[in-house]
Scaffold this motif. Structure first.
Motif, PDB file in Angstrom:
ATOM      1  N   ASP A   1     -10.006  28.389   9.379  1.00  0.00           N
ATOM      2  CA  ASP A   1     -11.141  27.899  10.175  1.00  0.00           C
ATOM      3  C   ASP A   1     -11.771  26.700   9.456  1.00  0.00           C
ATOM      4  O   ASP A   1     -12.280  26.839   8.347  1.00  0.00           O
ATOM      5  CB  ASP A   1     -12.148  29.057  10.303  1.00  0.00           C
ATOM      6  N   PRO A   2     -11.765  25.512  10.076  1.00  0.00           N
ATOM      7  CA  PRO A   2     -12.290  24.334   9.373  1.00  0.00           C
ATOM      8  C   PRO A   2     -13.775  24.473   9.025  1.00  0.00           C
ATOM      9  O   PRO A   2     -14.233  23.926   8.016  1.00  0.00           O
ATOM     10  CB  PRO A   2     -12.048  23.185  10.347  1.00  0.00           C
ATOM     11  N   ALA A   3     -14.525  25.212   9.850  1.00  0.00           N
ATOM     12  CA  ALA A   3     -15.949  25.370   9.536  1.00  0.00           C
ATOM     13  C   ALA A   3     -16.117  26.113   8.213  1.00  0.00           C
ATOM     14  O   ALA A   3     -16.948  25.757   7.382  1.00  0.00           O
ATOM     15  CB  ALA A   3     -16.650  26.124  10.669  1.00  0.00           C
TER      16      ALA A   3
ATOM     17  N   PHE B   1     -17.396  26.186   2.588  1.00  0.00           N
ATOM     18  CA  PHE B   1     -17.133  26.712   1.248  1.00  0.00           C
ATOM     19  C   PHE B   1     -16.805  25.574   0.270  1.00  0.00           C
ATOM     20  O   PHE B   1     -17.123  25.659  -0.914  1.00  0.00           O
ATOM     21  CB  PHE B   1     -16.011  27.754   1.281  1.00  0.00           C
ATOM     22  N   GLY B   2     -16.151  24.523   0.764  1.00  0.00           N
ATOM     23  CA  GLY B   2     -15.896  23.351  -0.079  1.00  0.00           C
ATOM     24  C   GLY B   2     -17.208  22.713  -0.510  1.00  0.00           C
ATOM     25  O   GLY B   2     -17.405  22.377  -1.680  1.00  0.00           O
ATOM     26  N   LEU B   3     -18.124  22.581   0.446  1.00  0.00           N
ATOM     27  CA  LEU B   3     -19.447  22.013   0.156  1.00  0.00           C
ATOM     28  C   LEU B   3     -20.189  22.865  -0.870  1.00  0.00           C
ATOM     29  O   LEU B   3     -20.693  22.361  -1.880  1.00  0.00           O
ATOM     30  CB  LEU B   3     -20.265  21.923   1.452  1.00  0.00           C
ATOM     31  N   VAL B   4     -20.238  24.161  -0.610  1.00  0.00           N
ATOM     32  CA  VAL B   4     -21.011  25.042  -1.491  1.00  0.00           C
ATOM     33  C   VAL B   4     -20.341  25.143  -2.869  1.00  0.00           C
ATOM     34  O   VAL B   4     -21.012  25.118  -3.901  1.00  0.00           O
ATOM     35  CB  VAL B   4     -21.214  26.438  -0.853  1.00  0.00           C
TER      36      VAL B   4
ATOM     37  N   ALA C   1     -17.456  20.169  11.785  1.00  0.00           N
ATOM     38  CA  ALA C   1     -17.294  21.620  11.607  1.00  0.00           C
ATOM     39  C   ALA C   1     -18.582  22.274  11.096  1.00  0.00           C
ATOM     40  O   ALA C   1     -18.934  23.374  11.521  1.00  0.00           O
ATOM     41  CB  ALA C   1     -16.131  21.893  10.646  1.00  0.00           C
ATOM     42  N   LEU C   2     -19.277  21.581  10.182  1.00  0.00           N
ATOM     43  CA  LEU C   2     -20.522  22.167   9.656  1.00  0.00           C
ATOM     44  C   LEU C   2     -21.596  22.218  10.743  1.00  0.00           C
ATOM     45  O   LEU C   2     -22.295  23.220  10.881  1.00  0.00           O
ATOM     46  CB  LEU C   2     -21.029  21.367   8.454  1.00  0.00           C
ATOM     47  N   ALA C   3     -21.712  21.131  11.495  1.00  0.00           N
ATOM     48  CA  ALA C   3     -22.711  21.097  12.570  1.00  0.00           C
ATOM     49  C   ALA C   3     -22.417  22.197  13.588  1.00  0.00           C
ATOM     50  O   ALA C   3     -23.337  22.874  14.069  1.00  0.00           O
ATOM     51  CB  ALA C   3     -22.713  19.723  13.244  1.00  0.00           C
ATOM     52  N   ALA C   4     -21.136  22.402  13.885  1.00  0.00           N
ATOM     53  CA  ALA C   4     -20.761  23.449  14.843  1.00  0.00           C
ATOM     54  C   ALA C   4     -21.138  24.823  14.296  1.00  0.00           C
ATOM     55  O   ALA C   4     -21.590  25.706  15.031  1.00  0.00           O
ATOM     56  CB  ALA C   4     -19.258  23.380  15.122  1.00  0.00           C
ATOM     57  N   LEU C   5     -20.991  24.974  12.976  1.00  0.00           N
ATOM     58  CA  LEU C   5     -21.319  26.250  12.342  1.00  0.00           C
ATOM     59  C   LEU C   5     -22.818  26.534  12.460  1.00  0.00           C
ATOM     60  O   LEU C   5     -23.232  27.664  12.747  1.00  0.00           O
ATOM     61  CB  LEU C   5     -20.894  26.178  10.870  1.00  0.00           C
TER      62      LEU C   5
ATOM     63  N   VAL D   1     -24.303  14.568   3.644  1.00  0.00           N
ATOM     64  CA  VAL D   1     -23.331  15.644   3.872  1.00  0.00           C
ATOM     65  C   VAL D   1     -22.953  15.681   5.357  1.00  0.00           C
ATOM     66  O   VAL D   1     -21.775  15.799   5.709  1.00  0.00           O
ATOM     67  CB  VAL D   1     -23.904  17.005   3.420  1.00  0.00           C
ATOM     68  N   ALA D   2     -23.958  15.555   6.233  1.00  0.00           N
ATOM     69  CA  ALA D   2     -23.683  15.574   7.677  1.00  0.00           C
ATOM     70  C   ALA D   2     -22.765  14.412   8.051  1.00  0.00           C
ATOM     71  O   ALA D   2     -21.858  14.555   8.873  1.00  0.00           O
ATOM     72  CB  ALA D   2     -24.993  15.506   8.465  1.00  0.00           C
ATOM     73  N   ALA D   3     -22.972  13.248   7.405  1.00  0.00           N
ATOM     74  CA  ALA D   3     -22.124  12.093   7.694  1.00  0.00           C
ATOM     75  C   ALA D   3     -20.691  12.324   7.208  1.00  0.00           C
ATOM     76  O   ALA D   3     -19.736  11.842   7.804  1.00  0.00           O
ATOM     77  CB  ALA D   3     -22.710  10.846   7.039  1.00  0.00           C
ATOM     78  N   ALA D   4     -20.559  13.084   6.098  1.00  0.00           N
ATOM     79  CA  ALA D   4     -19.221  13.363   5.559  1.00  0.00           C
ATOM     80  C   ALA D   4     -18.500  14.439   6.373  1.00  0.00           C
ATOM     81  O   ALA D   4     -17.294  14.612   6.251  1.00  0.00           O
ATOM     82  CB  ALA D   4     -19.334  13.805   4.097  1.00  0.00           C
ATOM     83  N   ASP D   5     -19.263  15.147   7.205  1.00  0.00           N
ATOM     84  CA  ASP D   5     -18.726  16.248   8.030  1.00  0.00           C
ATOM     85  C   ASP D   5     -18.070  15.645   9.273  1.00  0.00           C
ATOM     86  O   ASP D   5     -18.494  15.876  10.404  1.00  0.00           O
ATOM     87  CB  ASP D   5     -19.912  17.166   8.381  1.00  0.00           C
ATOM     88  N   ASP D   6     -16.999  14.864   9.064  1.00  0.00           N
ATOM     89  CA  ASP D   6     -16.505  14.030  10.161  1.00  0.00           C
ATOM     90  C   ASP D   6     -15.798  14.823  11.261  1.00  0.00           C
ATOM     91  O   ASP D   6     -15.612  14.318  12.357  1.00  0.00           O
ATOM     92  CB  ASP D   6     -15.634  12.875   9.648  1.00  0.00           C
TER      93      ASP D   6
END
Lengths: 214, 214
Positions: free
Chosen positions: B5-7, B12-15, B180-184, B172-177
């Protein structure tokens, strides 16, 4: 509470400060890692040191000693070792971690015999996890494989680390003004010079195992 | 194995990278401590981060992702936060630890709701131990008690930390291309701006609790 055994508080103060400083230097050396995986691995080696520091500090507290007071005599001796052995790159950093952990563990095993049950067990518990040594040895061998000239440079570096560690041991012995550490070594029937000779021999054998010359 | 799951891998990569970097910076900041006891305490906060890093990296591996690849998109954003918030002294260091841990934990709690069982549990497991926040709050209050002017300086510092953290969140939001994070965040019925507003409100309440002005 009766006064704590000075041999135990001196030894635990020495080892506790060693852990605190090893944490600090390994954490800084992790910045030399060529990638995040290796950086995380050295950071984990650092974190293990601070976990062991906590056990020793707690034991010192339980014995009625103040961890800071127990560590104070050894601050200069241990700092001088690290100041004189700052790694310049990743191969030097992992070699230092490999050599330093192993000499420390040899010292702890040698001296543990002079302690009573729970304190002996604690000292053996703060030995380094062997997977860290394996990681460092793999990195050393990989660095030599990538550049065979590295074997010579790291061999010189490892000899220097040993030399500085022995010099540190002399400074620690000088700071042991009650003679409690020397007495502890004597409890097991040994003396300081025999101990240092054994540490040197074990170091030499390890260098060969990691592909370095003694 | 099906594609992870990309989200989850993005989060987890971010954290995980956040933990790795927090370890590095806290370990360095520990050098600002006025004594060995406090230095050990901040070093222990650093070590806790790397333990959590390991859990996340292992989970990423189990999901079929490479931890380094999962972390890579967030390296610049998180590094920029730390580069722009280097503490100058011990009160700034503990305030940064206090503020950073708390905002991170609020973020993790908010986002955990969008994850399934084991991953949600893992995310809640990497929340910071409350005794670290208590230690930091005690140190902040002691610094203000020793010098009442410190309250103003640390209040400004804490506001700057929040501002840089929000700026980091935008990077971080800009790097979330892949989004997936926004969807989460959306899975739990929220959106990014609501999340940031809630993090800001909680931060403000905490500052007051630690004796700082918002």
């Amino acid at each position: 509470m009766s006064a704590p055994d000075p041999a135990v508080t001196d030894l635990f103060g020495l080892v506790a400060y060693g852990e605190l400083l090893a944490f600090d230097r390994l954490a800084a050396d992790a910045r030399l890692a060529p990638d995040l995986r290796r950086r995380a691995a050295l950071s984990e080696m650092a974190a293990a040191e601070i976990a062991h520091y906590r056990w020793l500090a707690d034991r010192l507290g339980a014995l009625g000693a103040t961890p800071e007071a127990a560590m104070a005599p050894y601050v200069d001796a241990l700092r001088a070792y690290h100041d004189s052995t700052e790694p310049r790159d990743w191969p030097e950093a992992v070699t230092k971690a490999y050599v330093g952990d192993a000499i420390t563990d040899d010292f702890l095993r040698e001296i543990a015999g002079g302690l009573d049950g729970p304190d002996r067990a604690l000292l053996l518990d703060v030995l380094h996890d062997s997977r860290y040594a394996e990681f460092a040895a793999v990195e050393i061998r990989a660095a030599i494989e990538a550049d065979p000239r590295m074997a010579g440079r790291l061999s010189i570096w490892a000899r220097r680390l040993l030399g500085e560690a022995l010099s540190q041991a002399r400074r620690v012995a000088a700071a042991d003004d009650r003679g409690a550490l020397a007495a502890l070594i004597g409890r097991d029937g040994g003396d300081v010079s025999t101990l240092l000779r054994r540490l040197t021999e074990a170091h030499t054998a390890r260098m060969v195992a990691a592909g370095l010359n003694n």
